[in-house]
Design a protein around this motif. Structure first.
Motif, PDB file in Angstrom:
ATOM      1  N   THR A 108       0.818  -1.211   0.000  1.00 52.51           N
ATOM      2  CA  THR A 108       0.000   0.000   0.000  1.00 52.51           C
ATOM      3  C   THR A 108       0.862   1.275   0.000  1.00 52.51           C
ATOM      4  OG1 THR A 108      -0.034   0.051   2.398  1.00 52.51           O
ATOM      5  CG2 THR A 108      -1.806  -1.154   1.317  1.00 52.51           C
ATOM      6  N   LYS A 161       3.228   4.374  -1.043  1.00 53.44           N
ATOM      7  CA  LYS A 161       3.377   5.186  -2.247  1.00 53.44           C
ATOM      8  C   LYS A 161       4.845   5.163  -2.651  1.00 53.44           C
ATOM      9  CE  LYS A 161      -0.201   8.480  -1.014  1.00 53.44           C
ATOM     10  NZ  LYS A 161      -0.093   8.898   0.385  1.00 53.44           N
ATOM     11  N   THR A 181       7.190   4.834   3.223  1.00 53.06           N
ATOM     12  CA  THR A 181       6.998   4.962   4.669  1.00 53.06           C
ATOM     13  C   THR A 181       6.856   3.602   5.351  1.00 53.06           C
ATOM     14  OG1 THR A 181       4.653   5.264   4.224  1.00 53.06           O
ATOM     15  CG2 THR A 181       5.952   7.253   4.612  1.00 53.06           C
ATOM     16  N   LYS A 238      14.249  -5.895  10.241  1.00 54.81           N
ATOM     17  CA  LYS A 238      12.906  -5.824  10.837  1.00 54.81           C
ATOM     18  C   LYS A 238      12.073  -7.061  10.483  1.00 54.81           C
ATOM     19  CE  LYS A 238       8.775  -2.859  10.587  1.00 54.81           C
ATOM     20  NZ  LYS A 238       8.055  -3.061   9.330  1.00 54.81           N
ATOM     21  N   THR A 287      12.865  -9.903  12.826  1.00 51.30           N
ATOM     22  CA  THR A 287      12.256  -9.760  14.156  1.00 51.30           C
ATOM     23  C   THR A 287      10.769 -10.087  14.083  1.00 51.30           C
ATOM     24  OG1 THR A 287      13.841  -7.994  14.491  1.00 51.30           O
ATOM     25  CG2 THR A 287      12.133  -8.223  16.145  1.00 51.30           C
ATOM     26  N   GLU A 288      10.135  -9.671  12.994  1.00 49.36           N
ATOM     27  CA  GLU A 288       8.708  -9.997  12.835  1.00 49.36           C
ATOM     28  C   GLU A 288       8.505 -11.509  12.721  1.00 49.36           C
ATOM     29  OE1 GLU A 288       7.556  -5.802  10.604  1.00 49.36           O
ATOM     30  OE2 GLU A 288       7.470  -7.656   9.454  1.00 49.36           O
TER      31      GLU A 288
END
Lengths: 251, 390
Positions: free
Chosen positions: A14, A16, A30, A68, A71-72
């Motif tokens: 999702t 941009k 982001t 990241k 870790t997830e």
């Protein structure tokens, strides 16, 4: 024994995407996420672990931010985390060489990954890795179970669901199917925070990551969608028919 | 379009990875489970039981409490959980606030070892639901004059009285009830099924419709002697619970405001009037910019009081300010957002009217807006103005 699951960090589906100077501007993104098909691989790897097939080793290849996704993965049950730290952009062969070196290092005999990544969509990692490791490869599966050294996988074939039997070692690439992803919980997140990440460089793995044979020359945004046209009243019917015939070529 | 939470001053960069992960987990859950079902839940006036189960599975109940199976997260993480839940609906956040801050917290802080062992692990998992009985039909802002009484009958306590506006009351397995024992306010744990205890649901709410609100009725309610909270006397007990709940609300209100802002922004960009999106008109931009400004200030207040909760340097008046300001801000934003949506704003296709109606309750519960002003007035002047008595 053990399942290696390969996770690629991609811009969230999702997010941009901004282009600047002919390149994707990463600072405009982001949110980064685990590539969705890889999430199905992860879920199935954890299921396999729960059915007794060794530990889950999560492996990613990418810059520092990619940690990241490890870790997830740990938050939902991955046991060991390997981060192949790369800064420059690599071609598929290089990525496959790095990943296969890491898989060898992990000692896993089953490898799971998404059938393609959400950013490049090339679908080459799974088969390429199998080829370089000399493992069998079953693509586009939606579920895997193991009986001893034999795995059976479900995948959508031309005339319905296919059950495929394959011996280990092997690579499975995952499609969506009806796999439900598990949600992390606070306990998992807190454990994940404490789990160490093995950071390896291409040098550590003995792979030359300096000369890509394939390089991306530039990025550009897809052309903007033309705005729709509006026609009001019966008097516009001939014009609409004409456009459907001449421009849209549908009648 | 995917939800992008307004974060103009990049609060995200101040969070730890663990806090972000907890926030994202709750955000995803709200997206998947609450938003598609909230309007039905409101229409039916129910808090779906599977939400209780799933909130329990996520392990977020009693977020900042440590030990006894509780999560032991930071207050910032607790705030983020409230923010995301209330972005879905204030009723969902109310469920978690009451369970964590008003029912688990007093047991955790003032309960005996046996009480903690008995109730907290089940409550943290959501297997046991708690509620909090302080407000009475005739005593809201002035709980000190409560009528509910406990009598020591030697082998047991006998409770008599009634509580009102009790979130989770009817679905609760246990109630933390504040009552006067020999003239002094004490906390008691009453269990569902205790003789003389009933919890009829209050119907007809136009607000917090997906949250259960009840009366608690005690008619010669007999409870064993070990159900008194041993370690607190007086209003300090209920007030310390309220401080934690109010803290959560100051974050929750930000979530509701973010939801209203998002909806207003998207609507203004897609709604064409006079040949242009209404987002291109100055009056609409002025409203959007006011929303951005107020939400950003509210976020900074919430974040800072969260840091102070984490390092222990807070005072209750600071929480009053954050609760009062942020709920007031969120309610104004909900109204303004409804205005931008025009007539569409009253439909349940958009979340704004629901948030607006919810926030009217949130403005009043956990210390009304006016009472928080009086708390601050006393802090500023040293003169209490709650009562005419000196």
């Amino acid at each position: 024994m053990g399942v290696a699951v390969l996770l690629k960090q991609v811009p969230d589906t999702t997010a941009k995407i901004g282009i600047s100077g002919g390149r994707v501007d990463e600072s405009s993104i982001t949110k980064w996420s685990i590539s969705p098909y890889d999430e199905y691989a992860l879920e199935n790897a954890i299921k396999l672990k729960e059915s007794g097939h060794g530990d889950v080793v999560a492996i990613t290849c990418g810059p520092a931010r990619a940690a990241k996704c490890l870790t997830e993965a740990a938050a939902v049950g991955a046991d060991r985390l390997i981060h192949i730290l790369t800064e420059s952009s690599l071609d598929s062969i290089q990525v496959q060489s790095l990943l296969s070196a890491a898989v060898k290092e992990s000692g896993c005999d089953v490898v799971m990954c998404g059938k393609q990544a959400a950013d490049t969509n090339s679908g080459s990692t799974g088969p390429g890795l199998a080829s370089s490791l000399g493992f069998s490869c079953v693509g586009g599966v939606t579920g895997v179970s193991m009986e001893g050294d034999v795995a059976s996988a479900t995948r959508l074939g031309p005339s319905g669901l296919e059950e495929v039997e394959v011996g280990v070692p092997c690579v499975f690439t995952f499609d969506k199917g009806d796999t439900e992803l598990r949600r992390p919980n606070v306990r998992g997140i807190m454990m994940a925070k404490k789990k160490p990440i093995d950071s390896l460089t291409p040098d550590d793995l003995g792979v030359d990551a300096s000369n890509s044979k394939v390089s991306i020359k530039s990025h550009s945004s897809p052309p903007k969608k033309q705005p729709g046209q509006k026609f009001v009243g019966s008097e516009s019917v001939p014009e609409v028919v004409n456009k459907l015939r001449e421009e849209a070529n549908v009648i | 379009m995917a939800y992008e939470a307004l974060d103009f001053y990049d609060i995200d960069s101040l969070l730890t990875e663990e806090e972000r992960m907890v926030r994202d987990m709750v955000r995803d859950w709200v997206e998947d489970r609450v938003l598609p079902n909230i309007e039905d839940a409101c229409r039916d006036g129910v808090f779906p039981d599977e939400w209780r189960v799933e909130i329990g599975e996520m392990g977020i109940l009693g977020a900042p409490l440590k030990g006894y199976g509780c999560p032991g997260l930071s207050y910032i993480a607790y705030g983020l959980i409230c923010q995301e839940l209330e972005r879905g609906d204030s009723g969902v956040r109310s469920f978690a606030s009451v369970q964590g801050s008003l029912a688990m917290y007093p047991i955790w802080d003032f309960g005996s070892e046996e009480q903690k062992e008995k109730y907290l692990p089940g409550m943290a998992k959501g297997d046991l639901v708690g509620c909090f009985g302080l407000t009475e039909p005739d005593y809201g802002s002035n709980p000190g004059d409560m009528i509910t009484r406990a009598e020591d009958k030697g082998g047991h306590f006998l409770l008599n009285g009634a509580k009102m506006w009790i979130t989770n009351g009817t679905i609760a397995d246990l109630a933390v009830v504040w009552a006067k024992l020999e003239g002094e306010i004490r906390g008691f744990i009453v269990e569902k099924g205790d003789e003389g205890f009933s919890a009829p649901e209050m119907k007809g709410k136009h607000s917090l419709k997906a949250s259960v609100t009840s009366e608690l009725v005690f008619q010669d309610c007999k409870i064993p002697k070990d159900r008194i909270l041993p370690d607190v006397k007086g209003l300090r007990g209920p007030f310390s619970c309220l401080n934690n709940a109010r803290f959560g609300i100051s974050w929750g209100a930000v979530g509701a405001a973010q939801s209203c802002f998002n909806s207003a922004r998207e609507y203004a960009l897609s709604r064409i009037q006079f040949g242009h999106p209404i987002a291109s008109f100055q009056l609409v931009q002025n409203k959007l910019s006011w929303m951005l400004r107020e939400i950003t200030k509210g976020q900074l207040l919430a974040y800072h009081i969260g840091k102070k909760k984490d390092d222990g340097s807070w005072i209750p008046e600071q929480i009053s300010l954050a609760k009062m300001n942020n709920v007031d801000m969120a309610l104004e934003i909900a109204r303004m957002s409804r205005d931008i949506h025009g007539a569409n704003g009253i439909l349940d296709e958009y979340p704004v009217m629901r948030h607006m109606a919810n926030l009217e309750s949130v403005k009043t519960y956990e210390g009304t807006h006016d009472i928080h002003n009086l708390i601050l007035g006393r802090h500023i002047t040293g003169i209490q103005s709650f009562t005419r008595e000196p």
